[in-house]
Design a protein around this motif. Structure first.
Motif, short mmCIF file in Angstrom:
data_model
loop_
_atom_site.label_atom_id
_atom_site.label_comp_id
_atom_site.label_asym_id
_atom_site.label_seq_id
_atom_site.Cartn_x
_atom_site.Cartn_y
_atom_site.Cartn_z
N MET A 1 0.36 -25.15 5.56
CA MET A 1 1.68 -25.28 5.08
C MET A 1 1.51 -25.53 3.53
SD MET A 1 4.11 -28.49 6.18
CE MET A 1 5.32 -29.23 5.29
N LYS A 2 2.76 -24.86 2.86
CA LYS A 2 2.48 -24.86 1.34
C LYS A 2 3.01 -26.46 0.76
CE LYS A 2 3.15 -21.00 -1.33
NZ LYS A 2 3.99 -20.02 -2.07
N ALA A 3 2.49 -27.03 -0.17
CA ALA A 3 2.98 -27.99 -0.66
C ALA A 3 4.46 -27.55 -1.36
CB ALA A 3 2.06 -28.53 -1.63
N GLN A 4 4.90 -28.91 -1.51
CA GLN A 4 6.47 -28.81 -1.96
C GLN A 4 6.44 -29.07 -3.50
OE1 GLN A 4 9.02 -31.63 0.31
NE2 GLN A 4 9.47 -29.97 1.64
N GLY A 144 6.92 -23.79 -21.05
CA GLY A 144 5.63 -23.32 -20.57
C GLY A 144 4.39 -24.02 -21.00
N ASP A 145 4.57 -25.32 -21.29
CA ASP A 145 3.34 -26.23 -21.64
C ASP A 145 3.26 -26.99 -20.56
OD1 ASP A 145 1.42 -27.74 -22.57
OD2 ASP A 145 3.01 -28.86 -24.23
N LYS A 146 2.54 -26.23 -19.42
CA LYS A 146 2.18 -27.17 -18.28
C LYS A 146 1.21 -28.12 -18.59
CE LYS A 146 3.73 -24.06 -14.79
NZ LYS A 146 3.57 -22.99 -13.66
N LYS A 147 0.22 -27.98 -19.22
CA LYS A 147 -0.81 -29.11 -19.66
C LYS A 147 -0.17 -30.23 -20.28
CE LYS A 147 -4.82 -26.01 -20.22
NZ LYS A 147 -5.95 -25.72 -21.14
N ALA A 172 5.73 -38.77 -8.97
CA ALA A 172 4.85 -38.40 -10.21
C ALA A 172 3.62 -37.48 -9.92
CB ALA A 172 4.59 -39.46 -11.26
N LEU A 173 2.85 -38.22 -9.15
CA LEU A 173 1.34 -37.55 -8.54
C LEU A 173 1.54 -36.31 -7.83
CD1 LEU A 173 -0.65 -40.89 -7.38
CD2 LEU A 173 -0.55 -39.61 -9.75
N GLU A 174 2.62 -36.26 -7.08
CA GLU A 174 3.04 -35.13 -6.27
C GLU A 174 3.18 -33.93 -7.09
OE1 GLU A 174 5.78 -35.54 -3.15
OE2 GLU A 174 4.75 -37.39 -2.59
N ILE A 175 4.06 -34.32 -8.28
CA ILE A 175 4.46 -33.41 -9.26
C ILE A 175 3.31 -32.61 -9.90
CG2 ILE A 175 5.72 -33.02 -11.37
CD1 ILE A 175 8.00 -34.84 -10.27
N LEU A 179 1.88 -29.16 -10.34
CA LEU A 179 1.80 -28.40 -11.52
C LEU A 179 0.27 -27.69 -11.59
CD1 LEU A 179 3.76 -30.80 -14.06
CD2 LEU A 179 4.38 -28.38 -13.22
N GLU A 180 -0.61 -28.50 -11.24
CA GLU A 180 -2.08 -28.31 -11.27
C GLU A 180 -2.24 -27.02 -10.24
OE1 GLU A 180 -4.00 -32.52 -12.28
OE2 GLU A 180 -3.95 -32.05 -10.30
N GLN A 181 -1.75 -26.87 -9.30
CA GLN A 181 -1.70 -25.77 -8.34
C GLN A 181 -1.18 -24.41 -8.97
OE1 GLN A 181 -0.25 -26.83 -4.64
NE2 GLN A 181 -1.82 -27.95 -3.81
N PHE A 182 -0.31 -24.69 -9.88
CA PHE A 182 0.31 -23.61 -10.55
C PHE A 182 -0.45 -23.38 -11.91
CE2 PHE A 182 3.71 -23.92 -7.75
CZ PHE A 182 3.72 -22.82 -7.03
N GLN A 183 -1.37 -24.11 -12.42
CA GLN A 183 -1.95 -24.17 -13.85
C GLN A 183 -2.79 -22.80 -13.72
OE1 GLN A 183 -1.43 -26.57 -15.94
NE2 GLN A 183 -2.68 -25.53 -17.43
N LYS A 184 -2.46 -21.89 -14.73
CA LYS A 184 -3.22 -20.93 -14.99
C LYS A 184 -4.44 -21.04 -15.73
CE LYS A 184 0.83 -17.80 -15.18
NZ LYS A 184 1.46 -16.85 -15.88
#
Length: 186
Positions: A1-4, A144-147, A172-175, A179-184
Motif C-alpha cells: 500500500m502506498k503512503a498517503q 521546488g525546494d523540498k529540502k 507533520a512527521l507524515e508529511i 517528502l523524503e520519499q519523493f526527494q531526488k
C-alpha cells in the motif's frame, strides 16, 4: 500500500495542520479547493462594524487585521486582505501574524516568492510561530525546494510537540516522510 501524501495545492495555509488529513493525494487542482470548508470562518456581518472602527480610527491595526481575516477567510478577497495586512504591517511592523497571513494571501494568488518573503519575516519576528514554518514549507514545495520544506516541517513539528499539539506533530512527521520519499538524490 502506498503512503498517503498531501498536495500543497490542497492545503489552506492559515489553518491548523490537523486539516491536512482531509486531502489524501498529491495533485488536487488548485482551483477545486473548497476554501470555505477548511478555513476559520469570520462572520461577514462583522465587516460593517470593523469598517466603522477603521473609519473612526484609521490607525487601528487590530481592526485592519480583523478585516483582513474576514476578507481572506470569508470572502476569499485575497488582494483586499493583502492591502489590510500591509496596513497592519505599516502600523505595527513587528507583528509576525500579519506577515504570516499576508503570506497566505499571496500563496492563494500563486505569488509564491512574496509569500516566502513574508513567512521569512514572520519567523524572524517570532521564531516560535509554528504555523509560519508549516506555511513556508508548503511554499518551498511549490518553489521546488523540498529540502527546505522538510527542514521547515521538522521545525514546525518540534514546536508543535513543545506546545503539546501532538496531532499536528504527527501529521507533520507524515508529511516529512512523504517528502523524503519523493526527494531526488543530489
Amino acid at each position: 500500500m502506498k503512503a498517503q501524501f498531501f498536495s500543497l495545492s490542497a492545503i489552506v495555509l492559515s489553518i491548523a495542520v490537523a486539516e491536512l488529513a482531509t486531502f489524501p493525494a498529491w495533485g488536487i487542482p488548485f482551483e477545486e479547493i473548497p476554501v470555505h470548508r477548511y478555513v476559520a470562518h469570520y462572520d461577514i456581518d462583522e465587516l460593517e462594524g470593523v469598517e466603522k472602527v477603521i473609519r473612526a480610527n484609521p490607525n487601528d491595526a487590530n481592526a485592519y487585521m480583523h478585516r483582513g481575516m474576514i476578507r481572506s477567510h470569508s470572502q476569499e478577497d485575497f488582494p483586499g486582505a493583502i492591502a489590510d495586512f500591509s496596513r497592519v504591517i505599516e502600523l505595527d511592523p513587528n507583528r509576525a501574524e500579519a506577515y504570516n497571513y499576508r503570506g497566505t494571501s499571496y500563496f492563494w494568488l500563486k505569488k509564491f516568492r512574496q509569500a516566502l518573503e513574508d513567512y521569512n519575516q514572520a519567523i524572524r519576528l517570532d521564531p516560535k510561530l509554528t504555523i509560519a514554518y508549516y506555511n513556508r514549507g508548503y511554499v518551498r514545495i511549490e518553489l521546488g525546494d523540498k529540502k527546505g520544506a522538510i527542514a521547515d516541517f521538522r521545525q514546525g513539528a518540534a514546536l508543535s510537540k513543545q506546545e503539546g499539539d501532538m496531532m499536528s506533530y504527527e501529521q507533520a512527521l507524515e508529511i516529512i516522510q512523504g517528502l523524503e520519499q519523493f526527494q531526488k538524490p543530489d
